[in-house]
Design a protein around this motif. Structure first.
Motif, PDB file in Angstrom:
ATOM      1  N   LYS A   9       0.833  -1.204   0.000  1.00  0.00           N
ATOM      2  CA  LYS A   9       0.000   0.000   0.000  1.00  0.00           C
ATOM      3  C   LYS A   9       0.867   1.253   0.000  1.00  0.00           C
TER       4      LYS A   9
ATOM      5  N   GLU B 179       2.198   2.873  -3.213  1.00  0.00           N
ATOM      6  CA  GLU B 179       1.290   3.614  -4.092  1.00  0.00           C
ATOM      7  C   GLU B 179       1.493   5.123  -3.983  1.00  0.00           C
ATOM      8  N   TYR B 180       2.219   5.561  -2.947  1.00  0.00           N
ATOM      9  CA  TYR B 180       2.347   6.993  -2.686  1.00  0.00           C
ATOM     10  C   TYR B 180       3.795   7.451  -2.818  1.00  0.00           C
TER      11      TYR B 180
END
Length: 282
Positions: free
Chosen positions: A193, A196-197
């Motif tokens: 996760k 993704e940033y």
């Protein structure tokens, strides 16, 4: 005031042996000052972009710990695979003064109560949270405290006085049911996760190599990374003392099966922590 969940990254940390720690603060002013000042520093501190001097010190320590020479830190940063991502280049100027990349300006929340520390960041700062928790765990361990924790992400409401939500429950469950030994573990999808940033602190977490994979499949934060020899001497002394006391109690023939189980569990926790810090004890 809007009472709505946000997508946030959260860490739940728990002091191990806190009852014993607090009992010592009643009779020892040094113990009391050490505990309260440590907690206050964590509550007050903000993770900020490193200065040039701090960057140079970071790379110096990295070279020493890795055994590899980094000729030019800025070249290393420019050649990092993450910086080849056009979206990253477009949105983040790592060495600039962009307020959006200054972690002292983002929405960091901290709650400390009794033996628990909760820190959360916006969902797009998942690596910033890892970077800070590595530092917090190292500070606590240097002061002689063992901590266990869980790090995850999801729906969370975190204000000055309230922290609640599915992410809070999961972080607590990771700490209380899965971590077991004095380690801070990550939700198994956390790193996927986080990728993704475009969080600038991914660079530092990658270089520090502080995320380790344990035998049970959980990643955990190695708080000993880049620590100087002797950093954990206080913790080492406490662990040795605890192990001696446990050994004496285990010799008591009057122990119940439940007492023996608890003592062996406590012994395992101390031995795990000792193995981790032993290379740095002096």
């Amino acid at each position: 005031m809007k009472y709505e969940y946000e997508d946030r990254a959260i860490a739940f940390l728990d002091f191990l042996g806190f009852r014993n720690i607090v009992s010592k603060t009643i009779v020892s002013a040094n113990e009391r000052i050490n505990l309260l000042s440590t907690l206050q520093n964590i509550a007050n501190s903000l993770t900020v972009n490193p200065s040039q001097e701090e960057e140079e010190e970071f790379f110096r320590k990295y070279e020493e710990s890795s055994g590899s020479k980094l000729d030019d830190p800025e070249d290393i940063m420019r050649n990092h695979p993450m910086l080849n991502d056009p979206k990253f280049i477009e949105t983040v100027n790592y060495f600039g003064d962009d307020e959006d990349t200054d972690l002292s300006t983002i929405d960091r929340k901290v709650t400390i109560f009794s033996d628990s520390i909760i820190i959360s960041y916006p969902i797009d700062r998942m690596y910033a949270l890892l970077f800070e928790i590595q530092h917090v765990a190292q500070v606590l361990s240097t002061c002689g405290y063992m901590v266990r924790g869980g790090i995850t992400f999801g729906k969370l409401y975190h204000s000055e006085s309230i922290v609640v939500g599915p992410a809070m429950i999961e972080a607590y469950d990771l700490e209380s049911s899965e971590a077991d030994t004095p380690r801070i573990i990550l939700n198994k999808e956390y790193l996927n996760k986080a990728s993704e940033y475009n969080d600038q602190y991914k660079l530092y977490v990658d270089f520090m190599k502080s995320i380790k994979l344990d035998e049970d499949g959980y990643n955990f934060i190695d708080f000993t990374v880049l620590a100087a020899p002797g950093s954990f001497n206080i913790l080492g002394e406490r662990i040795n003392k605890d192990l001696e006391e446990i050994a004496i109690k285990l010799e008591d023939s009057g122990n119940s099966a439940e007492s023996i189980k608890k003592l062996n569990n406590l012994k395992e926790k101390n031995e795990w922590a000792k193995r981790l810090i032993e290379p740095l004890l002096t």
